[in-house]
Design a protein around this motif. Structure first.
Motif, PDB file in Angstrom:
ATOM      1  N   LYS A 294       0.693  -0.800  -0.115  1.00  0.00           N
ATOM      2  CA  LYS A 294       0.080  -0.529   0.292  1.00  0.00           C
ATOM      3  C   LYS A 294       0.739   1.507  -0.019  1.00  0.00           C
ATOM      4  O   LYS A 294       2.431   0.995   0.720  1.00  0.00           O
ATOM      5  N   ILE A 295       0.134   2.415  -0.904  1.00  0.00           N
ATOM      6  CA  ILE A 295       0.531   3.510  -0.464  1.00  0.00           C
ATOM      7  C   ILE A 295       0.359   4.219   0.945  1.00  0.00           C
ATOM      8  O   ILE A 295      -0.950   3.979   1.260  1.00  0.00           O
ATOM      9  N   ILE A 296       1.284   4.455   1.650  1.00  0.00           N
ATOM     10  CA  ILE A 296       0.932   4.791   3.367  1.00  0.00           C
ATOM     11  C   ILE A 296       1.493   6.651   3.395  1.00  0.00           C
ATOM     12  O   ILE A 296       2.126   6.573   2.515  1.00  0.00           O
ATOM     13  N   LEU A 297       0.521   7.439   4.153  1.00  0.00           N
ATOM     14  CA  LEU A 297       0.498   8.256   4.812  1.00  0.00           C
ATOM     15  C   LEU A 297       0.609   8.572   6.257  1.00  0.00           C
ATOM     16  O   LEU A 297      -0.506   8.565   6.125  1.00  0.00           O
ATOM     17  N   ILE A 298       1.223   8.956   6.470  1.00  0.00           N
ATOM     18  CA  ILE A 298       1.523   9.267   7.838  1.00  0.00           C
ATOM     19  C   ILE A 298       1.661  11.111   8.280  1.00  0.00           C
ATOM     20  O   ILE A 298       1.711  11.853   7.447  1.00  0.00           O
ATOM     21  N   GLY A 299       0.266  11.413   8.432  1.00  0.00           N
ATOM     22  CA  GLY A 299      -0.128  12.005   8.655  1.00  0.00           C
ATOM     23  C   GLY A 299      -1.189  12.312  10.166  1.00  0.00           C
ATOM     24  O   GLY A 299      -1.270  11.770  11.203  1.00  0.00           O
ATOM     25  N   THR A 300      -1.859  13.075  10.802  1.00  0.00           N
ATOM     26  CA  THR A 300      -2.782  13.427  11.910  1.00  0.00           C
ATOM     27  C   THR A 300      -4.248  14.521  11.105  1.00  0.00           C
ATOM     28  O   THR A 300      -4.148  14.913  10.631  1.00  0.00           O
ATOM     29  N   THR A 301      -5.695  13.860  12.237  1.00  0.00           N
ATOM     30  CA  THR A 301      -6.638  14.467  12.669  1.00  0.00           C
ATOM     31  C   THR A 301      -6.501  15.035  14.036  1.00  0.00           C
ATOM     32  O   THR A 301      -7.688  14.961  14.407  1.00  0.00           O
ATOM     33  N   ALA A 302      -5.740  14.656  14.948  1.00  0.00           N
ATOM     34  CA  ALA A 302      -6.127  15.647  16.215  1.00  0.00           C
ATOM     35  C   ALA A 302      -6.181  16.590  15.784  1.00  0.00           C
ATOM     36  O   ALA A 302      -4.637  17.529  15.916  1.00  0.00           O
ATOM     37  N   VAL A 303      -6.916  17.223  16.737  1.00  0.00           N
ATOM     38  CA  VAL A 303      -7.490  19.117  16.411  1.00  0.00           C
ATOM     39  C   VAL A 303      -6.154  19.429  17.203  1.00  0.00           C
ATOM     40  O   VAL A 303      -5.755  20.830  16.506  1.00  0.00           O
ATOM     41  N   GLY A 304      -5.625  19.532  18.238  1.00  0.00           N
ATOM     42  CA  GLY A 304      -5.204  20.626  18.442  1.00  0.00           C
ATOM     43  C   GLY A 304      -3.124  20.124  17.202  1.00  0.00           C
ATOM     44  O   GLY A 304      -2.394  21.255  18.246  1.00  0.00           O
ATOM     45  N   LEU A 305      -2.959  19.915  16.510  1.00  0.00           N
ATOM     46  CA  LEU A 305      -1.748  19.645  16.099  1.00  0.00           C
ATOM     47  C   LEU A 305      -1.782  20.000  14.911  1.00  0.00           C
ATOM     48  O   LEU A 305      -1.392  20.592  14.457  1.00  0.00           O
ATOM     49  N   LYS A 306      -3.677  21.066  14.419  1.00  0.00           N
ATOM     50  CA  LYS A 306      -3.737  21.932  13.424  1.00  0.00           C
ATOM     51  C   LYS A 306      -3.308  21.287  11.849  1.00  0.00           C
ATOM     52  O   LYS A 306      -2.846  22.219  11.430  1.00  0.00           O
ATOM     53  N   ASP A 307      -3.809  19.793  12.136  1.00  0.00           N
ATOM     54  CA  ASP A 307      -3.714  19.808  10.422  1.00  0.00           C
ATOM     55  C   ASP A 307      -4.711  19.778   9.856  1.00  0.00           C
ATOM     56  O   ASP A 307      -5.101  19.137   9.014  1.00  0.00           O
ATOM     57  N   LEU A 308      -6.897  19.980  10.056  1.00  0.00           N
ATOM     58  CA  LEU A 308      -7.684  20.078   9.481  1.00  0.00           C
ATOM     59  C   LEU A 308      -7.526  21.981   8.449  1.00  0.00           C
ATOM     60  O   LEU A 308      -7.132  22.911   9.249  1.00  0.00           O
ATOM     61  N   ARG A 309      -8.549  21.263   7.590  1.00  0.00           N
ATOM     62  CA  ARG A 309      -7.980  22.473   6.263  1.00  0.00           C
ATOM     63  C   ARG A 309      -9.242  22.894   5.739  1.00  0.00           C
ATOM     64  O   ARG A 309      -9.931  21.675   6.125  1.00  0.00           O
ATOM     65  N   THR A 310      -9.899  23.602   5.664  1.00  0.00           N
ATOM     66  CA  THR A 310     -11.148  24.698   4.867  1.00  0.00           C
ATOM     67  C   THR A 310     -11.001  23.905   3.256  1.00  0.00           C
ATOM     68  O   THR A 310     -10.619  24.341   2.325  1.00  0.00           O
ATOM     69  N   ALA A 311     -11.926  22.609   3.308  1.00  0.00           N
ATOM     70  CA  ALA A 311     -12.182  22.042   2.158  1.00  0.00           C
ATOM     71  C   ALA A 311     -13.613  22.722   1.414  1.00  0.00           C
ATOM     72  O   ALA A 311     -14.364  23.093   2.139  1.00  0.00           O
ATOM     73  N   PRO A 312     -14.140  22.322   0.005  1.00  0.00           N
ATOM     74  CA  PRO A 312     -15.506  22.240  -1.224  1.00  0.00           C
ATOM     75  C   PRO A 312     -16.449  21.493   0.347  1.00  0.00           C
ATOM     76  O   PRO A 312     -17.144  21.518  -0.071  1.00  0.00           O
ATOM     77  N   VAL A 313     -15.648  20.497   0.344  1.00  0.00           N
ATOM     78  CA  VAL A 313     -16.657  19.343   1.549  1.00  0.00           C
ATOM     79  C   VAL A 313     -17.188  19.349   2.528  1.00  0.00           C
ATOM     80  O   VAL A 313     -17.560  18.720   3.605  1.00  0.00           O
ATOM     81  N   GLY A 314     -16.022  20.525   3.336  1.00  0.00           N
ATOM     82  CA  GLY A 314     -16.010  20.164   4.935  1.00  0.00           C
ATOM     83  C   GLY A 314     -15.462  21.513   5.804  1.00  0.00           C
ATOM     84  O   GLY A 314     -14.248  22.209   4.784  1.00  0.00           O
ATOM     85  N   ILE A 315     -15.678  22.033   6.666  1.00  0.00           N
ATOM     86  CA  ILE A 315     -14.717  22.949   7.163  1.00  0.00           C
ATOM     87  C   ILE A 315     -13.161  22.483   7.983  1.00  0.00           C
ATOM     88  O   ILE A 315     -11.970  22.593   8.582  1.00  0.00           O
ATOM     89  N   ASP A 316     -13.362  21.206   8.749  1.00  0.00           N
ATOM     90  CA  ASP A 316     -12.417  20.371   8.934  1.00  0.00           C
ATOM     91  C   ASP A 316     -12.218  18.964   8.567  1.00  0.00           C
ATOM     92  O   ASP A 316     -11.956  18.077   8.494  1.00  0.00           O
ATOM     93  N   TYR A 317     -11.358  19.739   7.488  1.00  0.00           N
ATOM     94  CA  TYR A 317     -10.876  17.859   6.139  1.00  0.00           C
ATOM     95  C   TYR A 317      -9.438  18.302   6.994  1.00  0.00           C
ATOM     96  O   TYR A 317      -8.134  19.415   6.807  1.00  0.00           O
ATOM     97  N   PRO A 318      -8.642  17.010   6.782  1.00  0.00           N
ATOM     98  CA  PRO A 318      -7.308  16.782   6.990  1.00  0.00           C
ATOM     99  C   PRO A 318      -6.812  16.654   5.871  1.00  0.00           C
ATOM    100  O   PRO A 318      -7.586  16.602   4.402  1.00  0.00           O
ATOM    101  N   GLY A 319      -5.500  18.030   6.050  1.00  0.00           N
ATOM    102  CA  GLY A 319      -4.652  18.079   5.031  1.00  0.00           C
ATOM    103  C   GLY A 319      -3.562  17.037   4.592  1.00  0.00           C
ATOM    104  O   GLY A 319      -3.810  17.046   3.616  1.00  0.00           O
TER     105      GLY A 319
END
Length: 754
Positions: A331-356
């Motif tokens: 598989k292709i792996i992306l290491i990232g975060t959805t934890a609110v405190g780590l501030k990697d949530l963006r505004t996307a056309p489908v929602g305002i808390d979209y994981p970067g």
């Protein structure tokens, strides 16, 4: 002249609006509102995308569970190193994209302090120096992470910045494209002036690096990302592109230009853009690019662990090897975060808390699946064609159509524009501007329809002002469609004219008080007027208790005679009903006489400079008045002339007589309409046949036989005055035989008597 100019105004408005919108479409006259509408339309289309599960890309999530079990972020790099080795060595993943930056050394172990002492204060202590060197593998977490990157398919992320004064930190990976590879072309792209990247040793150990810099649109929503960005004349790849390239075993990328110039040195125009990137994978991958080397992100899902698009796995589960190997293998792996405190949530056309991190995953999925939404290079041409066609068709329609039809046509145009746009999007992956056609439709409706509405309202008011007192509302509506076709000017036309009068009105007026008489006549005139106007008749005037009306003007009616006879019959029925009501109120009974005649008359405004009235004049009008007067002599409610009977054959008639009215030398036949032919029964037919036999025998001067037939008629119609009239004539002619040339015509020497 003024009328012709007025007719051209809507075309001029339509042309001006179309040109202005065309300028907007060409970005010559940009309007921010149009961009915002296009953004909104794009977002709606994206939300309509059906979520598609991707099985090739998995997001290793530094989530709340991982932070709870491993510890707060940032983790020791030894933990990150263990995570990388677990993924590559134990789970055998295809590639790892790291949505995390390591710009500073990790001093959490204290090894840097020991190493500093070994190099300075305690450098002469051979045993201490040797012990520190022996601890390097355990305590130098940066070194452990570096070794974890070596010979493994790891792509590190970093950030670019547009701050020219900022101090860059860390080391960039090798450029994806050198300026020299562009053949001297000046390619428009995102350009940055500083960066925050990974430590040199970490970046050198990784197989590649890609930037993570978000690029929101003017409204703050991230709809696309640049796949290539410029820094100091060279071009670097995004994390998504770099990770996909590594996963596909591609070692380099090649630009594909919109113009394949034979001599690059001679063709270096700015419009020669990079329209695609070609990866030297097997098979080759061609990645289409938007202007500024961007790619639209396909958001096929809400985003996040519950979004339905990608599988999320807690990082701690990987560290503890709690997953079966097939879950992550290849598989292709992306290491990232959805934890609110780590501030990697963006505004996307489908929602305002979209994981970067999932934004990068979407782009990688598009590359793997060759599934891209693209704004075609000829989108402006398509937009202009739409604008021109809509401008012409809609202007023509709004000018020609009635208000309701114009509104419906405008709505259908809106729906058609939206449907065409979505069809191109869903079926051909083409993203076309939608705001411009919608803006054009709205503006054309607003201005062209608005102009027509104002003008037509003014015309309608004129029509209502001129004719509203005379004709029924439905006729005013017909006239309002072509107000210029209806004027007050006099013209000759065949019409049917009616005169109606109340029998014995002098006696009625003497019987009633002034108040009651006023109410009596108002009720009567209102009821008669409603019957006339309800059948498309035109009220001419009230003459005391008399009503004058006509059919066939101002609106032409092919069946004006039929309508007049039908109205007269209804008026008699209404008069009988009113008479019963009046008697119940103690008022005199109501009886009316109606005369109808059809013929050529003069109709239009007539009168003096002081007062004009829309009325009719002519012999046919005078005869109608005479016929109304004759009704009382024959004791009938309605008398029509020959022309009316001939023009309205839908009714059964009783021929009353042949008469020569005052002022006329030629005799005419007069008739009483009895009922519609469709309602004629056998009894009525028999009575009419008896009458007509008696009338013919009378004209043959067979007085005895005629007298007997009229008496037979009176047995069935005892109150019939007309039969009494003929019986009186028979008695007279017996004593005073008519001359040899007698034609059976009764001559009236005054308006109402023989």
């Amino acid at each position: 002249m003024l009328k012709n100019i007025r007719k051209q105004v809507p075309w001029i408005i339509g042309l001006v609006v179309t040109v202005l919108v065309a300028l907007q479409a060409n970005a010559i006259f940009p309007v921010r509102l149009v961009n915002l509408i296009d953004f909104f339309a794009y977002d709606v289309r994206m939300r309509l995308e059906v979520p598609q599960r991707n099985k090739d890309i998995i997001i290793v999530n530094i989530d709340e569970k991982s932070l709870t079990e491993v510890g707060q972020w940032p983790w020791k790099r030894s933990v990150v190193a263990d995570l990388i080795k677990r993924l590559t060595d134990d789970y055998h993943v295809r590639a790892v994209g790291v949505d995390v930056v390591f710009p500073e050394p990790d001093g959490s172990s204290g090894f840097q302090i020991l190493e500093g002492l070994a190099k300075k204060e305690l450098k002469d202590s051979k045993g201490f120096v040797e012990q520190v060197a022996g601890l390097k593998h355990q305590l130098d977490f940066d070194d452990r992470l570096t070794k974890a990157f070596e010979s493994r398919p790891v792509v590190l992320g970093y950030f670019f910045s547009n701050d020219k004064k900022a101090v860059s930190k860390g080391a960039l990976p090798k450029p994806a494209l050198l300026q020299a590879e562009l053949g001297g072309r000046d390619v428009e792209s995102a350009e940055y002036f500083s960066f925050i990247a990974n430590m040199q040793q970490l970046q050198d150990a990784a197989i590649a690096g890609g930037f993570l810099t978000p690029t929101p649109d003017s409204d703050g929503v991230i709809r696309s990302i640049p796949l290539l960005a410029k820094y100091k004349s060279n071009y670097y790849e995004a994390l998504s592109l770099a990770t996909a390239r590594v996963a596909l075993n591609a070692t380099r990328l090649k630009p594909k230009f919109s113009k394949d110039a034979a001599n690059l040195q001679e063709d270096t125009s700015k419009d020669d853009e990079i329209e695609a990137i070609v990866l030297n994978s097997s098979p080759r991958k061609t990645i289409p690019l938007e202007p500024l080397l961007r790619s639209l992100i396909q958001y096929k899902g809400k985003g996040g662990p519950d979004g339905g698009r990608f599988t999320y796995i807690s990082a701690v589960d990987v560290l503890k090897k709690q997953l079966p190997e097939p879950v992550l293998a290849d598989k292709i792996i992306l290491i990232g975060t959805t934890a609110v405190g780590l501030k990697d949530l963006r505004t996307a056309p489908v929602g305002i808390d979209y994981p970067g991190v999932e934004m990068h995953a979407n782009v990688i999925a598009s590359i793997l699946d060759n599934d891209f939404k693209i704004r075609p290079s000829d989108s402006r041409s398509i937009e202009l064609i739409q604008v021109i066609l809509l401008g012409i068709v809609l202007t023509f329609a709004l000018i020609r159509l009635k208000p309701v039809a114009a509104i419906l046509f405008t709505l259908s145009s809106l729906l058609t524009a939206v449907a065409f746009n979505y069809w191109m999007y869903a079926s051909f992956d083409k993203v076309l501007p939608l705001a411009t056609p919608l803006l054009l439709i709205f503006l054309l409706f607003l201005f062209v329809f608005g102009w027509n509405y104002v003008v037509e309202s003014r015309r309608l008011r004129g029509v209502v002002r001129r004719f509203g007192e005379y004709v029924a509302p439905e006729l005013v509506a017909v006239m309002a469609d072509e107000p210029d076709s209806y004027t007050m000017e006099g013209e000759s036309r065949e019409l049917t004219v009616m005169f109606s009068d109340v029998r014995g009105f002098t006696t009625i007026s003497e019987t009633l008080s002034a108040v009651d008489l006023r109410e009596y006549i108002n009720i009567y005139l209102t009821a008669m007027s409603e019957e006339i106007r309800g059948n498309r008749g035109t009220l001419d005037k009230y003459i005391g208790d008399a009503v004058m009306a006509f059919w066939g003007a101002p609106v032409r009616l092919a069946d004006h005679a039929r309508r007049s006879v039908e109205s007269a019959l209804k008026m008699q029925v209404t008069a009988h009903r009113l008479s019963q009501e009046f008697v119940q109120r103690g008022w005199p009974a109501l009886k009316i006489g109606i005369g109808l005649n059809t013929g050529e008359v003069r109709v239009g405004d007539m009168g003096s400079k002081i007062r004009l009235a829309y009325t009719v004049m002519g012999d046919a009008v005078n005869l109608s008045s005479r016929l109304e007067g004759v009704t009382k002599l024959y004791g009938v409610g309605i008398i029509v002339g020959e022309a009316t009977k001939k023009a309205a054959p839908e009714f059964a008639y009783r021929e009353l007589d042949r008469v020569r009215v005052k002022g006329k030398t030629q005799p005419i036949s007069i008739f009483e309409p009895v009922t519609e032919l469709a309602n004629l029964d056998a009894d009525t037919t028999a009575i009419l046949d008896l009458w007509h036999r008696a009338l013919n025998i009378f004209r043959a001067q067979q007085w005895d036989e005629a007298e007997a037939l009229f008496f037979d008629y009176l047995k069935m119609r005892s109150a019939d005055v007309s039969a009494q009239v003929f019986l009186e004539r028979i008695a007279y002619y017996r004593e005073n035989p008519p001359p040899a040339d007698w034609d059976g015509v009764a001559t009236f020497v005054s308006k109402f008597s023989e």
